[in-house]
Design a protein around this motif. Structure first.
Motif, short mmCIF file in Angstrom:
data_model
loop_
_atom_site.label_atom_id
_atom_site.label_comp_id
_atom_site.label_asym_id
_atom_site.label_seq_id
_atom_site.Cartn_x
_atom_site.Cartn_y
_atom_site.Cartn_z
N TYR A 186 0.82 -1.13 0.17
CA TYR A 186 0.09 0.04 0.07
C TYR A 186 0.96 1.35 0.12
N GLY A 187 0.55 2.30 -0.79
CA GLY A 187 1.13 3.51 -0.93
C GLY A 187 0.03 4.31 -1.41
N PRO A 188 -0.02 5.65 -0.71
CA PRO A 188 -1.05 6.68 -1.22
C PRO A 188 -1.06 7.14 -2.75
N ALA A 189 0.26 7.02 -3.37
CA ALA A 189 0.47 7.48 -4.55
C ALA A 189 -0.14 6.56 -5.58
N ASN A 190 -0.10 5.24 -5.19
CA ASN A 190 -0.82 3.98 -5.92
C ASN A 190 -2.07 3.70 -5.73
N ALA A 191 -2.72 4.37 -4.74
CA ALA A 191 -4.22 3.78 -4.46
C ALA A 191 -5.25 4.82 -5.57
N LYS A 192 -5.86 4.03 -6.16
CA LYS A 192 -6.95 4.73 -7.07
C LYS A 192 -8.34 4.84 -6.11
N GLU A 193 -8.35 4.16 -5.10
CA GLU A 193 -9.92 4.14 -4.28
C GLU A 193 -9.61 4.78 -3.18
N GLY A 194 -10.63 5.61 -2.67
CA GLY A 194 -10.40 6.29 -1.54
C GLY A 194 -12.18 6.85 -1.25
N LYS A 195 -11.89 8.01 -0.28
CA LYS A 195 -13.01 8.80 0.18
C LYS A 195 -12.92 10.23 -0.09
N LEU A 196 -14.18 10.70 -0.13
CA LEU A 196 -14.33 12.11 -0.35
C LEU A 196 -13.94 12.97 0.74
N ALA A 197 -13.01 13.83 0.91
CA ALA A 197 -12.86 14.92 2.08
C ALA A 197 -14.22 15.39 2.45
N GLN A 198 -14.05 15.79 3.61
CA GLN A 198 -15.40 16.73 4.06
C GLN A 198 -15.56 18.05 3.56
N HIS A 199 -16.69 18.32 3.32
CA HIS A 199 -17.10 19.46 2.55
C HIS A 199 -16.64 19.46 1.12
N SER A 200 -16.25 18.57 0.70
CA SER A 200 -15.83 18.67 -1.03
C SER A 200 -16.80 18.71 -1.87
N HIS A 201 -16.77 19.11 -3.09
CA HIS A 201 -17.88 19.20 -3.94
C HIS A 201 -17.25 18.21 -5.02
N ILE A 202 -18.65 18.03 -5.93
CA ILE A 202 -18.42 17.05 -7.15
C ILE A 202 -18.89 18.06 -8.34
N TYR A 203 -17.95 18.17 -9.17
CA TYR A 203 -18.19 18.90 -10.33
C TYR A 203 -18.62 18.23 -11.85
N ASP A 204 -19.16 18.79 -12.63
CA ASP A 204 -19.23 18.33 -13.97
C ASP A 204 -17.95 18.69 -14.67
N GLU A 205 -18.08 18.43 -16.02
CA GLU A 205 -16.99 18.72 -16.97
C GLU A 205 -16.77 20.17 -17.37
N HIS A 206 -17.66 20.98 -17.05
CA HIS A 206 -17.70 22.32 -17.09
C HIS A 206 -17.21 23.28 -15.66
N GLY A 207 -16.94 22.40 -14.66
CA GLY A 207 -16.73 22.93 -13.50
C GLY A 207 -17.96 23.50 -12.62
N GLN A 208 -19.12 23.06 -13.01
CA GLN A 208 -20.22 23.35 -12.19
C GLN A 208 -20.55 22.14 -11.04
N LYS A 210 -22.15 19.74 -9.06
CA LYS A 210 -23.37 18.79 -9.12
C LYS A 210 -24.15 18.53 -7.91
N GLU A 211 -25.32 18.94 -7.83
CA GLU A 211 -26.12 18.88 -6.60
C GLU A 211 -26.88 17.51 -6.62
N GLU A 212 -25.95 16.48 -6.24
CA GLU A 212 -26.43 15.09 -6.06
C GLU A 212 -25.65 14.45 -4.88
N GLU A 213 -26.38 13.35 -4.19
CA GLU A 213 -25.52 12.85 -3.04
C GLU A 213 -24.94 11.90 -3.49
N TRP A 214 -23.39 11.57 -2.88
CA TRP A 214 -22.46 10.51 -3.12
C TRP A 214 -22.31 9.83 -2.10
N ILE A 215 -21.83 8.58 -2.54
CA ILE A 215 -21.61 7.55 -1.51
C ILE A 215 -20.14 7.37 -1.80
N ASN A 216 -19.43 6.90 -0.48
CA ASN A 216 -17.95 6.43 -0.46
C ASN A 216 -18.09 4.84 -0.74
#
Length: 258
Positions: A186-208, A210-216
């Motif tokens: 295990y090494g953080p640089a090799n991990a492609k799976e993880g969690k979203l940091a608190q208070h983070s946002h999900i964006y669309d390809e235009h940088g807007q 996205k108002e939807e609930e995400w599950i880790n």
């Protein structure tokens, strides 16, 4: 007199022939019984017989697929069960009012050699199908682990390890085995799976946003740039959702609390 001799000779031939047929039949029956015994021995556990589990395992709802559902009940080494049914490498057992499926391997003497140690994480180095028991050839994989996925390890058997994973924000790892050679340290640089940091946002390809609930957990597909935001990861969520997050908002381990 000659006629009588001929008759006696013919009778002797018939009797001898009958004896030979009886011997042949007897030999055939013996061979058939040996084949049956061999088949029963190869199949191992027999329905309506009681056997003792040789290792801890979580009994599953269904023998045909590995999903995010937790075990029906926990099986401890030394627990005895009556076999209710068989399907492929699984047998169905009963505990009080609950019924579940356990790989046949866990009733074998070899299962007693499963080693349990301090838990640690590794990363899937190359896509690998999950087996229900160590050393098993996976004919029709019900689950394949992607390269970059983080797995949790507590048990090993020879060159195999039992892996726990996070599915839909819940840990799961009833009977999932992979060769250790398919994993890397295990090494953080090799991990492609993880969690979203608190208070983070999900964006669309235009940088807007996205108002939807995400599950880790979330899984990185690639790193790219969005002009309004800067460096971002394109990700896929547990429910098949896609979007972008800031690189700094990715926590590269689904097992840690953020």
């Amino acid at each position: 007199m000659r006629t009588l001799s001929v008759l006696l000779l013919l009778c002797g031939i018939v009797i001898a022939s009958g004896c030979q047929q009886e011997k042949t039949l007897s030999k055939a029956v013996t061979t058939f019984e040996a084949v049956l015994d061999s088949i029963q021995e190869e199949n191992g556990l027999q329905i309506d017989q009681t056997y003792t589990a040789q290792a801890d395992i979580g009994a599953r709802y269904d023998p045909s697929e590995i999903s995010g559902a937790g075990p029906v009940f926990e099986v401890n080494r030394g627990d005895a069960f009556r076999i209710l049914a068989k399907q492929d490498e699984y047998v169905q057992v009963e505990s009080q009012d609950l019924r579940g499926w356990i790989p046949v391997f866990y009733f074998s003497k070899e299962a007693a050699n499963i080693q349990t140690g301090a838990p640690y994480e590794m990363i899937v180095a190359k896509e690998v199908p999950v087996a229900s028991s160590p050393g098993e050839k996976v004919k029709e994989p019900h689950l394949e682990l992607w390269a970059g996925k983080v797995v949790h390890i507590e048990k090993s058997y020879g060159d195999w390890v039992a892996v726990g994973i996070v599915q839909y924000d819940a840990e799961y790892g009833a009977d999932m085995w992979v060769p250790k050679s398919s994993l890397q340290v295990y090494g953080p640089a090799n991990a492609k799976e993880g969690k979203l940091a608190q208070h983070s946002h999900i964006y669309d390809e235009h940088g807007q946003i996205k108002e939807e609930e995400w599950i880790n957990p979330v899984f990185i597909q690639e790193e790219t740039q969005i002009e309004k935001i800067g460096p971002v990861y394109q990700i896929i969520g547990a429910g098949g959702q896609t979007g972008y997050i800031r690189v700094k908002d990715f926590i590269p381990n689904p097992f840690i609390d953020n």
